[in-house]
Design a protein around this motif. Structure first.
Motif, PDB file in Angstrom:
ATOM      1  N   ALA A 145       0.029  -8.070 -13.649  1.00  0.00           N
ATOM      2  CA  ALA A 145       0.925  -6.957 -13.872  1.00  0.00           C
ATOM      3  C   ALA A 145       0.324  -5.767 -13.260  1.00  0.00           C
ATOM      4  O   ALA A 145       1.372  -4.739 -12.905  1.00  0.00           O
ATOM      5  N   MET A 146      -0.928  -5.563 -13.219  1.00  0.00           N
ATOM      6  CA  MET A 146      -1.464  -4.439 -12.500  1.00  0.00           C
ATOM      7  C   MET A 146      -1.761  -4.668 -11.002  1.00  0.00           C
ATOM      8  O   MET A 146      -2.179  -3.502 -10.378  1.00  0.00           O
ATOM      9  N   ASP A 147      -1.499  -5.554 -10.318  1.00  0.00           N
ATOM     10  CA  ASP A 147      -1.657  -5.745  -8.929  1.00  0.00           C
ATOM     11  C   ASP A 147      -0.253  -5.300  -8.066  1.00  0.00           C
ATOM     12  O   ASP A 147       0.755  -6.176  -7.686  1.00  0.00           O
ATOM     13  N   PHE A 148      -0.034  -4.346  -8.230  1.00  0.00           N
ATOM     14  CA  PHE A 148       1.326  -3.602  -7.643  1.00  0.00           C
ATOM     15  C   PHE A 148       1.857  -3.790  -6.348  1.00  0.00           C
ATOM     16  O   PHE A 148       2.619  -4.252  -5.731  1.00  0.00           O
ATOM     17  N   LYS A 149       0.500  -3.820  -5.508  1.00  0.00           N
ATOM     18  CA  LYS A 149       0.697  -4.077  -4.060  1.00  0.00           C
ATOM     19  C   LYS A 149       1.333  -5.442  -3.866  1.00  0.00           C
ATOM     20  O   LYS A 149       2.434  -5.718  -3.162  1.00  0.00           O
ATOM     21  N   ALA A 150       0.717  -6.379  -4.585  1.00  0.00           N
ATOM     22  CA  ALA A 150       0.916  -7.985  -4.541  1.00  0.00           C
ATOM     23  C   ALA A 150       2.376  -8.087  -5.054  1.00  0.00           C
ATOM     24  O   ALA A 150       3.262  -8.916  -4.657  1.00  0.00           O
TER      25      ALA A 150
ATOM     26  N   VAL B  39       5.733   3.019  -7.125  1.00  0.00           N
ATOM     27  CA  VAL B  39       5.182   1.928  -6.043  1.00  0.00           C
ATOM     28  C   VAL B  39       6.400   1.296  -5.324  1.00  0.00           C
ATOM     29  O   VAL B  39       6.479   1.167  -4.218  1.00  0.00           O
ATOM     30  N   PHE B  40       7.142   0.954  -6.276  1.00  0.00           N
ATOM     31  CA  PHE B  40       8.255   0.047  -5.884  1.00  0.00           C
ATOM     32  C   PHE B  40       9.369   0.876  -5.202  1.00  0.00           C
ATOM     33  O   PHE B  40       9.926   0.423  -4.177  1.00  0.00           O
ATOM     34  N   GLU B  41       9.750   2.225  -5.963  1.00  0.00           N
ATOM     35  CA  GLU B  41      10.489   3.081  -5.198  1.00  0.00           C
ATOM     36  C   GLU B  41      10.307   3.475  -3.991  1.00  0.00           C
ATOM     37  O   GLU B  41      11.091   3.507  -2.919  1.00  0.00           O
ATOM     38  N   GLU B  42       8.903   3.754  -3.704  1.00  0.00           N
ATOM     39  CA  GLU B  42       8.502   4.216  -2.421  1.00  0.00           C
ATOM     40  C   GLU B  42       8.753   3.268  -1.431  1.00  0.00           C
ATOM     41  O   GLU B  42       9.111   3.545   0.005  1.00  0.00           O
ATOM     42  N   ARG B  43       8.674   1.760  -1.773  1.00  0.00           N
ATOM     43  CA  ARG B  43       8.995   0.714  -0.591  1.00  0.00           C
ATOM     44  C   ARG B  43      10.613   0.324  -0.819  1.00  0.00           C
ATOM     45  O   ARG B  43      10.789  -0.693  -0.402  1.00  0.00           O
ATOM     46  N   GLY B  44      11.431   1.128  -1.437  1.00  0.00           N
ATOM     47  CA  GLY B  44      12.891   1.112  -1.415  1.00  0.00           C
ATOM     48  C   GLY B  44      13.029  -0.262  -2.400  1.00  0.00           C
ATOM     49  O   GLY B  44      14.370  -0.886  -2.097  1.00  0.00           O
ATOM     50  N   LEU B  45      12.227  -0.775  -3.345  1.00  0.00           N
ATOM     51  CA  LEU B  45      12.756  -1.823  -4.127  1.00  0.00           C
ATOM     52  C   LEU B  45      13.179  -1.108  -5.384  1.00  0.00           C
ATOM     53  O   LEU B  45      12.839  -0.323  -6.188  1.00  0.00           O
TER      54      LEU B  45
END
Ligand code: AMP
Ligand code: GLY
Length: 418
Positions: A48-53, A81-87
């Motif tokens: 759960a803490m591996d945001f990039k993966a 992190v998700f929002e920055e990647r448009g998720l």
């Protein structure tokens, strides 16, 4: 839709179970998940803490919606992190999850916006805290500012205990940097209530209220745990209390966060204590409660994916949240020794007893597969939930179902709901 749930506890099993009933859900993933979740979702071995993966996975699988269960990733900024990647993602951003991530922040917010809570002081230095404790009234409560696995709260009956507590939190750093700052708080007496709500930045809608049994042993003895059982509705949460909190707590908190430039979207869990002087907020959580979710979601009638989307889109005012009249109770089956030392890896038997039984649920918290068998893999192992027409019936049903499951070192409280 393809939906990813982040987390691996009983809360996440209940969320996945509820999503699985949605008309919109075509495929569910859970990272990292557990043995029970894997019956409803494809579990992927990402922490759960591996945001990039996690974000890479969401991109690769074209996930339409990610739902984050636990506090740690929310407080650390997974949503940003998700929002920055448009998720698309359900949960508060980092600047809003601080409502749970810093007790000093939440206390100052409540003071500034006149939200009822215990009187308090914040200290950054152990010597200042100790000086204050010399002349304070007892009992008194010490709280580590940051996240401490639910263990950062010390109730101290004497000055000596409190001073030892300051040393534990601030000098010895029992909870790491969570104790760099502490809140020292007035001790309050009253029944507690867990009130979960959906929030879309402006609108707040309450879920069914619940009551948590936090101590490890019967008669509220033993150490504090994440929760050993829960009931919904909470018998002490009256209409008057509800009206008071609607006026003084819920909307005011959401408006306060917006006014601070920290728009909150997701779940706010209001931890209340019902004192002789009215309800007061003990804490906020920026997420679903565990095991609260295991009694609240089985009572919820809405399609939960609609509700998640309404929160993200700022359209929660269009949703009519509905809960069944039925009562619900969950009893946690734990590994004997929890929340301290306990053994794992014990085979669990009896899951087939739940097949085809309406109103009975076996939510997995700490389980995994080993050699094709389901084994224990944590302190809290399973949450056994049952519905009933009355709280008494829900309790009897839940305790009956606890007998359907067997594992070595199975432990539970026998007074949940009493
Ligand atoms: P918290 O994590 O702040 O909710 O604290 C954990 C538990 O400690 C609460 O659920 C209460 O049982 C207890 N507690 C926290 N603050 C107080 C307080 N000011 N007075 C009495 N009990 C408290
Ligand atoms: N059961 C309390 C919590 O989720 O923090």
């Amino acid at each position: 839709m393809k939906i990813l749930v982040v987390g691996s506890g009983g809360r996440e099993h209940a969320i996945v179970w509820k999503i699985a009933q949605s008309k919109k859900a075509e495929k569910i993933y859970c990272a990292p998940g557990n043995a029970g979740i894997s019956e409803l979702a494809e579990c992927v071995d990402i922490k759960a803490m591996d945001f990039k993966a996690l974000a890479d996975f969401a991109e690769e699988k074209k996930i339409d919606l990610t739902v984050v269960g636990p506090d740690d990733p929310l407080v650390a900024g997974i949503v940003d992190v998700f929002e920055e990647r448009g998720l698309r993602v359900f949960g508060p951003r980092k600047n809003a999850a601080i409502l749970e991530g810093s007790k000093a922040f939440s206390k100052d917010l409540m003071k500034k916006y006149n939200i009822p809570t215990a009187a308090y002081e914040v200290f950054d230095k152990a010597e200042d805290a100790i000086k204050y404790l010399e002349t304070a009234d007892y009992p008194i409560v010490l709280k580590a500012d940051g996240l401490a696995l639910g263990k950062g709260v010390l109730i101290c009956n004497t000055k000596e205990e409190a001073i030892a507590g300051v040393k534990e939190l601030m000098t010895d750093k029992a909870f790491g940097s969570a104790g760099d700052r502490i809140v020292v708080e007035e001790f309050l007496i009253g029944k507690e209530a867990s009130v979960l709500s959906f929030v879309d930045g402006k609108t707040v809608k309450l879920m069914a209220d619940a009551r948590d049994w936090k101590r490890a042993k019967d008669n509220d003895e033993g150490l504090n745990t994440g929760g050993m059982g829960n009931v919904s509705p909470n018998p002490f949460y009256t209409k008057e209390i509800d009206e008071f909190c609607k006026e003084h707590v819920y909307q005011r908190t959401v408006d306060a966060m917006a006014a601070e430039g920290r728009e909150f979207k997701g779940v706010i869990f209001f931890g209340l204590i019902l004192t002789a002087n009215g309800p007061k907020v003990l804490e906020f959580n920026a997420r679903f409660g565990d095991p609260e979710t295991q009694v609240v979601l089985p009572r919820m009638e809405n399609d939960i994916v609609d509700v998640f989307e309404a929160c993200i889109d700022g359209k929660l005012d269009e949703i009519d949240l509905k809960f069944k009249e039925d009562a619900a109770q969950v009893v946690i089956l734990a590994s004997d020794g929890y929340p301290e030392k306990y053994e794992k890896g014990k085979e669990i038997k009896g899951f087939e007893n739940f097949k085809g039984k309406d109103g009975y649920y076996c939510f997995h918290a700490g389980t995994k597969f080993a050699d094709g068998k389901v084994v224990t893999n944590g302190g809290r192992v399973l949450g056994i939930t049952a519905l009933g027409k009355t709280p008494e019936e829900a309790r009897a049903n839940a305790y009956k179902a606890t007998e359907w499951i067997e594992f070595e070192n199975k432990y539970m409280r026998h007074d949940i709901g009493l």
